[in-house]
Design a protein around this motif. Structure first.
Motif, PDB file in Angstrom:
ATOM      1  N   VAL A  21      28.411  40.895  46.661  1.00 46.69           N
ATOM      2  CA  VAL A  21      27.594  39.609  46.461  1.00 46.69           C
ATOM      3  C   VAL A  21      26.910  39.588  45.160  1.00 46.69           C
ATOM      4  O   VAL A  21      26.798  38.672  44.498  1.00 46.69           O
ATOM      5  CB  VAL A  21      26.580  39.474  47.715  1.00 46.69           C
ATOM      6  CG1 VAL A  21      25.445  38.379  47.308  1.00 46.69           C
ATOM      7  CG2 VAL A  21      27.391  39.266  48.973  1.00 46.69           C
ATOM      8  N   LEU A  22      26.410  40.717  44.750  1.00 44.24           N
ATOM      9  CA  LEU A  22      25.589  40.572  43.417  1.00 44.24           C
ATOM     10  C   LEU A  22      26.568  40.553  42.333  1.00 44.24           C
ATOM     11  O   LEU A  22      26.338  39.691  41.557  1.00 44.24           O
ATOM     12  CB  LEU A  22      24.931  42.092  43.395  1.00 44.24           C
ATOM     13  CG  LEU A  22      23.605  42.120  43.998  1.00 44.24           C
ATOM     14  CD1 LEU A  22      22.887  43.624  43.502  1.00 44.24           C
ATOM     15  CD2 LEU A  22      22.410  41.092  43.275  1.00 44.24           C
TER      16      LEU A  22
ATOM     17  N   VAL B 289      29.317  38.895  42.424  1.00 48.96           N
ATOM     18  CA  VAL B 289      29.702  37.282  42.522  1.00 48.96           C
ATOM     19  C   VAL B 289      28.823  36.540  41.809  1.00 48.96           C
ATOM     20  O   VAL B 289      28.760  35.726  41.127  1.00 48.96           O
ATOM     21  CB  VAL B 289      30.161  36.944  43.745  1.00 48.96           C
ATOM     22  CG1 VAL B 289      30.390  35.404  44.011  1.00 48.96           C
ATOM     23  CG2 VAL B 289      31.505  37.682  44.058  1.00 48.96           C
ATOM     24  N   ALA B 290      27.448  36.914  42.213  1.00 50.63           N
ATOM     25  CA  ALA B 290      26.367  36.048  41.853  1.00 50.63           C
ATOM     26  C   ALA B 290      25.901  36.118  40.466  1.00 50.63           C
ATOM     27  O   ALA B 290      25.077  35.520  39.987  1.00 50.63           O
ATOM     28  CB  ALA B 290      25.075  36.225  43.148  1.00 50.63           C
ATOM     29  N   GLY B 291      26.370  37.338  39.677  1.00 53.00           N
ATOM     30  CA  GLY B 291      25.702  37.638  38.461  1.00 53.00           C
ATOM     31  C   GLY B 291      25.943  36.540  37.555  1.00 53.00           C
ATOM     32  O   GLY B 291      25.100  36.339  36.727  1.00 53.00           O
TER      33      GLY B 291
ATOM     34  N   HIS C 278      25.016  33.542  38.149  1.00 56.51           N
ATOM     35  CA  HIS C 278      24.192  32.575  38.349  1.00 56.51           C
ATOM     36  C   HIS C 278      22.727  33.087  37.917  1.00 56.51           C
ATOM     37  O   HIS C 278      21.653  32.399  38.215  1.00 56.51           O
ATOM     38  CB  HIS C 278      24.101  32.157  39.786  1.00 56.51           C
ATOM     39  CG  HIS C 278      25.401  31.382  39.996  1.00 56.51           C
ATOM     40  ND1 HIS C 278      25.772  30.078  39.288  1.00 56.51           N
ATOM     41  CD2 HIS C 278      26.441  31.820  40.815  1.00 56.51           C
ATOM     42  CE1 HIS C 278      26.913  29.765  39.836  1.00 56.51           C
ATOM     43  NE2 HIS C 278      27.425  30.861  40.633  1.00 56.51           N
ATOM     44  N   LEU C 279      22.649  34.426  37.473  1.00 50.32           N
ATOM     45  CA  LEU C 279      21.410  35.018  37.261  1.00 50.32           C
ATOM     46  C   LEU C 279      21.145  35.092  35.733  1.00 50.32           C
ATOM     47  O   LEU C 279      22.228  35.278  34.832  1.00 50.32           O
ATOM     48  CB  LEU C 279      21.486  36.420  37.849  1.00 50.32           C
ATOM     49  CG  LEU C 279      21.706  36.668  39.226  1.00 50.32           C
ATOM     50  CD1 LEU C 279      21.601  38.189  39.689  1.00 50.32           C
ATOM     51  CD2 LEU C 279      20.408  35.972  40.058  1.00 50.32           C
TER      52      LEU C 279
ATOM     53  N   ARG D  72      19.603  40.038  36.163  1.00 44.25           N
ATOM     54  CA  ARG D  72      20.552  40.986  36.216  1.00 44.25           C
ATOM     55  C   ARG D  72      20.221  42.467  35.962  1.00 44.25           C
ATOM     56  O   ARG D  72      20.551  43.420  36.658  1.00 44.25           O
ATOM     57  CB  ARG D  72      21.776  40.450  35.435  1.00 44.25           C
ATOM     58  CG  ARG D  72      22.698  39.623  35.713  1.00 44.25           C
ATOM     59  CD  ARG D  72      24.043  39.771  35.048  1.00 44.25           C
ATOM     60  NE  ARG D  72      23.881  39.474  33.667  1.00 44.25           N
ATOM     61  CZ  ARG D  72      24.312  38.433  32.900  1.00 44.25           C
ATOM     62  NH1 ARG D  72      24.891  37.477  33.355  1.00 44.25           N
ATOM     63  NH2 ARG D  72      24.032  38.261  31.786  1.00 44.25           N
TER      64      ARG D  72
ATOM     65  N   ALA E 265      18.445  43.444  39.042  1.00 46.95           N
ATOM     66  CA  ALA E 265      19.172  43.905  40.334  1.00 46.95           C
ATOM     67  C   ALA E 265      20.306  45.125  39.887  1.00 46.95           C
ATOM     68  O   ALA E 265      20.222  45.801  40.869  1.00 46.95           O
ATOM     69  CB  ALA E 265      20.182  42.529  40.530  1.00 46.95           C
TER      70      ALA E 265
END
Length: 192
Positions: A99-100, A102-104, A106-107, A112, A115
């Motif tokens: 999930v992290l 894939v979401a990277g 958007h961060l 990042r 996280a």
């Protein structure tokens, strides 16, 4: 382009060490654990891609390294938990890493970084717990070293000892990967 200064040589050597240690660990653990081998291979490829692309701060290269970190380290922890019967923790760590990754996009850069450091620390602590309960000495050392990597990356100092902070973190990550490789080997020998 060849590194020119001491700092560039230090950075190049730390990436090379991480790539070589991770590649060796991937090859030698492929028979026992395909998941852990994939995690080591991702680390090796991320370090090698930064070396091949130059040592500048290319955003795509750094994003690739970050994505490899949030996927490769949970893959290593997945194997430790899975072999010991803790399937829910194994799946939770791996799923969280995916999930992290894939979401990277958007961060922001700071999110990042936080996280990525959180992943390093969570993986270090969970593998350390499993290693303590299974008396896996290499796993304990790997957990301690990887935990130190996470803490070192949060320091505000630009350099640690005579080396830049990021280089020290890569050296400790390479050392932690070597210890995890030995721990995986010991763990699989114990369960055979």
């Amino acid at each position: 382009m060849a590194p020119q200064s001491y700092g560039e040589w230090s950075t190049a050597l730390s990436y090379l060490a991480l790539a070589l240690v991770s590649l060796y660990a991937a090859v030698s653990t492929a028979q026992a654990s395909r998941g852990a081998a994939a995690g080591f291979l991702l680390q090796a490829l991320a370090a090698a891609s930064v070396l091949a692309g130059g040592l500048g701060t290319d955003e795509d290269g750094l994003a690739g390294s970050w994505a490899a970190t949030v996927i490769s380290l949970p893959l290593l922890a997945f194997d430790f938990h899975w072999v010991n019967g803790d399937r829910s923790s194994a799946n939770l760590l791996l799923g969280g890493g995916m999930v992290l990754a894939v979401a990277g996009g958007h961060l922001g850069a700071e999110a990042r970084a936080v996280a990525g450091q959180a992943v390093v620390l969570v993986v270090a602590v969970t593998i350390l717990i499993v290693a303590v309960f299974t008396t896996n000495t290499s796993g304990i050392w790997g957990g301690v070293v990887l935990g130190a990597t996470g803490f070192l990356s949060r320091l505000d100092a630009e350099s640690l000892l005579p080396l830049p902070k990021d280089d020290v973190c890569r050296w400790t990550l390479a050392l932690g990967s070597w210890a995890y490789h030995r721990a995986l080997h010991a763990q699989h020998l114990q369960w055979e």
